[in-house]
Motif scaffolding. Sequence first.
Motif, short mmCIF file in Angstrom:
data_model
loop_
_atom_site.label_atom_id
_atom_site.label_comp_id
_atom_site.label_asym_id
_atom_site.label_seq_id
_atom_site.Cartn_x
_atom_site.Cartn_y
_atom_site.Cartn_z
N ARG A 147 0.22 -2.93 0.35
CA ARG A 147 -0.15 -3.76 1.59
C ARG A 147 0.44 -3.14 2.73
O ARG A 147 1.66 -2.89 2.82
N VAL A 149 1.23 -3.40 6.98
CA VAL A 149 0.86 -4.03 8.32
C VAL A 149 1.22 -2.82 9.05
O VAL A 149 2.32 -2.48 9.15
N CYS A 202 -3.51 -4.55 7.52
CA CYS A 202 -3.57 -5.72 8.44
C CYS A 202 -3.09 -4.61 9.87
O CYS A 202 -2.06 -4.26 10.03
N CYS A 256 -3.00 -9.11 4.62
CA CYS A 256 -3.54 -7.73 4.51
C CYS A 256 -4.79 -7.69 3.74
O CYS A 256 -4.72 -8.37 2.65
#
Length: 348
Positions: A147, A149, A202, A256
């Motif tokens: 994931r 960010v 994200c 995400c």
Amino acid sequence: MKNYCTHPKTITSEAELDATLARPYPELVNMMKHLEGDIAILGIAGKMGITLGMAAVNAIREAGVNKKVFGVSRFSDPAAADTLSTAGIEPIRCDLLDRAAVAKLPKTPNIIFMAGRKFGTGGEEDLTWAMNTIVPAHVGEAFGSSRIVAFSTGCVYPLVPVTRGGCNEDVTPDPIGEYSSSCLGRERVFAYYSRTLGTRVCLFRLNYALDLRYGVLRDIADAIWEGRPVNRSVGWFNALWQGDANNHALLALDHCTAPATPLNVTGPETASVTAVAERFGRLLDKPVTFNGDPGPVAYLNDASRAHRLFGYPRVALDTVIEWTADWIKSGGRSLGKPTHFEVSSGKF
Ligand SMILES: NC(=O)c1ccc[n+]([C@@H]2O[C@H](COP(=O)([O-])OP(=O)(O)OC[C@H]3O[C@@H](n4cnc5c(N)ncnc54)[C@H](OP(=O)(O)O)[C@@H]3O)[C@@H](O)[C@H]2O)c1
């Protein structure tokens, strides 16, 4: 459980400032209980990363779980690596422009990507593009199963009149100048890897984090304290306490998605440079003068979606204004890194 809704009346030392910036929300502590795997913060050694890493370590400790936090940077300031180690973050020295070195980083399931380049773009545009687009390609390629960010900026949106309200995530990006365009490039590279590899991403579009050592409030207050006119050609801004931004960035690991989705992150206030400067004038007991009049447009973002996901920032803008005035009056350190919030040409 500590009461997270109360804050110190004033902040008197860097240790207290760092501790306040690194205080995890209860939701973040809860998230650490179910988040799988370790966390790596890429580009940790800048203005935000170190206290963000500390917030992660504090949340992990309070959650009573076992999880490592790695901090990756070149460590241009070698002292930053020692600060990380003391805080319980494992420093890893790596130049993210080195594709082979990025491929060898530990494959952590959670990545906070913070490396980037803004100032000095004029004259060295190629380096800015390399940092903001080639480095994301290295990271996208190496961390396809993680994931991510990915820090971005509100400057990918067009400038808007204050009467329109801020841009939300439905507004089509329309960046001005090479820096903002390269930031959209960074987003597009992460979106490409998200679409082709299924990486959950994200795109964290942040507008002005506030520390007492740098930030838009510090810039305005410094001008008044030093008897300089406040430049209000960009007459409004959004900003949020860096402690809130740190929490929102870590909480975003839970949001995400593939394909990648953008998330605006800033405070709820549309702050007027004129009104904020006049408030600082009263708090600092100094006269206020201005350079010119507010122009018709500003970088304004609507972070309603982040507020719905995470709640409103815990620290109000006016609290940060009071902290900043006290900090300056007591000789608190500045990083000497102005934000140049007054720039609307896109040239940094
Ligand atoms: N702070 C804000 O208000 C704000 C607002 C909007 C967006 N952002 C974005 O959020 C991110 C984090 O913000 P920040 O203010 O902490 O940024 P920053 O002060 O520029 O820190 C980024 C750090 O990344 C590291 N880095 C740069 N090039 C690298 C490379 N080739 N390899 C490894 N590490 C490298 C640098 O540390 P070393 O020199 O030690 O490697 C640098 O200190 C940035 O991308 C910024 O553009 C910040």
